[in-house]
Design an enzyme around this catalytic site. Structure first.
Site, PDB file in Angstrom:
ATOM      1  N   MET A  63      -3.355  -6.966  -7.414  1.00 49.61           N
ATOM      2  CA  MET A  63      -2.792  -8.007  -8.233  1.00 49.61           C
ATOM      3  C   MET A  63      -3.552  -9.135  -8.707  1.00 49.61           C
ATOM      4  O   MET A  63      -3.497 -10.388  -8.760  1.00 49.61           O
ATOM      5  CB  MET A  63      -1.753  -8.845  -7.322  1.00 49.61           C
ATOM      6  CG  MET A  63      -0.705  -7.921  -6.800  1.00 49.61           C
ATOM      7  SD  MET A  63       0.037  -7.152  -8.128  1.00 49.61           S
ATOM      8  CE  MET A  63       1.801  -7.605  -8.397  1.00 49.61           C
ATOM      9  N   ASN A 100      -3.218   2.063 -14.151  1.00 47.63           N
ATOM     10  CA  ASN A 100      -2.470   1.120 -13.267  1.00 47.63           C
ATOM     11  C   ASN A 100      -1.037   1.522 -13.147  1.00 47.63           C
ATOM     12  O   ASN A 100      -0.460   2.437 -14.194  1.00 47.63           O
ATOM     13  CB  ASN A 100      -2.643  -0.268 -14.000  1.00 47.63           C
ATOM     14  CG  ASN A 100      -1.841  -1.223 -13.149  1.00 47.63           C
ATOM     15  OD1 ASN A 100      -1.818  -1.227 -12.200  1.00 47.63           O
ATOM     16  ND2 ASN A 100      -0.997  -2.107 -14.154  1.00 47.63           N
ATOM     17  N   HIS A 142       2.932   0.194 -13.074  1.00 47.35           N
ATOM     18  CA  HIS A 142       3.589  -1.176 -13.159  1.00 47.35           C
ATOM     19  C   HIS A 142       5.195  -0.797 -13.266  1.00 47.35           C
ATOM     20  O   HIS A 142       5.613  -0.032 -13.626  1.00 47.35           O
ATOM     21  CB  HIS A 142       3.302  -2.093 -14.563  1.00 47.35           C
ATOM     22  CG  HIS A 142       4.051  -3.086 -14.716  1.00 47.35           C
ATOM     23  ND1 HIS A 142       3.465  -4.319 -13.832  1.00 47.35           N
ATOM     24  CD2 HIS A 142       5.141  -3.562 -15.178  1.00 47.35           C
ATOM     25  CE1 HIS A 142       4.424  -5.244 -14.362  1.00 47.35           C
ATOM     26  NE2 HIS A 142       5.425  -4.913 -14.959  1.00 47.35           N
ATOM     27  N   GLY A 164       0.825  -1.332   0.105  1.00 48.58           N
ATOM     28  CA  GLY A 164       0.141  -0.063  -0.081  1.00 48.58           C
ATOM     29  C   GLY A 164       0.791   1.265  -0.036  1.00 48.58           C
ATOM     30  O   GLY A 164       0.194   2.380   0.179  1.00 48.58           O
ATOM     31  N   SER A 165       2.213   1.180  -0.367  1.00 48.02           N
ATOM     32  CA  SER A 165       2.997   2.644  -0.244  1.00 48.02           C
ATOM     33  C   SER A 165       2.515   3.500  -1.316  1.00 48.02           C
ATOM     34  O   SER A 165       2.304   4.752  -1.119  1.00 48.02           O
ATOM     35  CB  SER A 165       4.386   2.106  -0.379  1.00 48.02           C
ATOM     36  OG  SER A 165       4.633   1.697  -1.707  1.00 48.02           O
ATOM     37  N   ASN A 166       2.037   3.009  -2.357  1.00 43.97           N
ATOM     38  CA  ASN A 166       1.581   3.981  -3.488  1.00 43.97           C
ATOM     39  C   ASN A 166       0.431   4.531  -3.146  1.00 43.97           C
ATOM     40  O   ASN A 166       0.034   5.614  -3.196  1.00 43.97           O
ATOM     41  CB  ASN A 166       1.509   3.135  -4.921  1.00 43.97           C
ATOM     42  CG  ASN A 166       2.687   3.143  -5.627  1.00 43.97           C
ATOM     43  OD1 ASN A 166       3.210   3.950  -6.412  1.00 43.97           O
ATOM     44  ND2 ASN A 166       3.221   1.821  -5.742  1.00 43.97           N
TER      45      ASN A 166
HETATM   46  C1  GAR Z   1       4.299  -1.431  -7.038  1.00 42.44           C
HETATM   47  O1  GAR Z   1       5.718  -1.572  -7.311  1.00 42.44           O
HETATM   48  C2  GAR Z   1       3.334  -1.614  -8.238  1.00 42.44           C
HETATM   49  O2  GAR Z   1       4.155  -1.062  -9.278  1.00 42.44           O
HETATM   50  C3  GAR Z   1       3.330  -3.164  -8.587  1.00 42.44           C
HETATM   51  O3  GAR Z   1       3.062  -3.493  -7.042  1.00 42.44           O
HETATM   52  C4  GAR Z   1       3.756  -2.786  -6.159  1.00 42.44           C
HETATM   53  C5  GAR Z   1       2.809  -2.420  -5.360  1.00 42.44           C
HETATM   54  O4  GAR Z   1       3.365  -1.913  -4.009  1.00 42.44           O
HETATM   55  N1  GAR Z   1       2.121  -3.427  -9.375  1.00 42.44           N
HETATM   56  C6  GAR Z   1       2.399  -4.354 -10.417  1.00 42.44           C
HETATM   57  O5  GAR Z   1       3.241  -5.193 -10.186  1.00 42.44           O
HETATM   58  C7  GAR Z   1       1.134  -4.682 -11.170  1.00 42.44           C
HETATM   59  N2  GAR Z   1       1.380  -5.562 -12.178  1.00 42.44           N
HETATM   60  P1  GAR Z   1       2.631  -1.031  -3.007  1.00 42.44           P
HETATM   61  O6  GAR Z   1       1.419  -1.879  -2.518  1.00 42.44           O
HETATM   62  O7  GAR Z   1       3.562  -0.561  -2.032  1.00 42.44           O
HETATM   63  O8  GAR Z   1       1.860   0.248  -3.724  1.00 42.44           O
END
Ligand code: GAR
Length: 177
Positions: free
Chosen positions: A82, A97, A99, A12-14
């Site tokens: 995911m 999204n 990536h 969940g950092s994003n």
């Molecule tokens: C992020 O690095 C995002 O780009 C990736 O999952 C991570 C989630 O981090 N997404 C994918 O790989 C999509 N195919 P977060 O939960 O800390 O935001």
């Protein structure tokens, strides 16, 4: 104000970066809710940040469709969600999204690791609209970084840093430009 819903499955950092940008006035939007498909750290962040959240059940597709109908967001933001969204959702809402690779290279899970293990010297992030495929759909933004000589941990940290910097900016652009 445009209204967004954030979907996550993990750390969940994003999601947190989006909330912080909104609170600093850098992202002009109302964050309606965090939606997760399982128990994950993103929930703890939502609680701490005072954002309401919903955890979907095993029957998540129908539940999510109904929830989005009820909330009627201007944009659905995937932030480490995911799961593959079904066509009826993808075709009804505008969805974005992020990536952690330069698409179309290194789709799917663990893209940072895939790129690192391949030995690429340049990698980065991609922000794109979501269609029915996995990590496909029209590209909105990419940012590349040189990773020559970096350890995997350093690459991971750098990728997350640029994700947190650019995702809120691009979301604001989509909503307000
Ligand atoms: C992020 O690095 C995002 O780009 C990736 O999952 C991570 C989630 O981090 N997404 C994918 O790989 C999509 N195919 P977060 O939960 O800390 O935001």
């Amino acid at each position: 104000l445009p209204r967004i819903v954030v979907l996550a499955s993990g750390n969940g950092s994003n999601f947190e970066a989006i909330v912080k940008a909104q609170r600093e006035g850098k992202l002009r939007a109302e964050i309606l809710m965090l939606v997760v498909n399982k128990e994950c750290f993103a929930i703890e962040r939502a609680k701490r940040l005072g954002i309401s959240y919903k955890k979907l059940s095993k029957d998540w597709k129908g539940e999510l469709f109904a929830l989005l109908e009820e909330l009627s967001p201007d944009l659905v933001v995937l932030a480490g969600f995911m799961k593959i969204l079904p066509p009826n959702i993808v075709n009804k809402w505008k969805i974005v999204n992020i990536h952690p690779s330069l698409l179309p290279a290194f789709k799917g899970k663990d893209a940072i690791k895939q790129a690192y293990e391949y030995g690429v010297k340049v990698t980065g992030i991609t922000i794109h609209y979501v269609d029915e495929g996995v990590d496909t759909g029209p590209i909105i933004f990419q940012h590349a970084i040189n990773i020559d000589g970096m350890s995997f941990e350093e690459v991971e940290e750098e990728i997350h840093k640029i994700e947190h910097k650019y995702y809120p900016i691009i979301i604001d652009k989509i909503l307000n430009d």
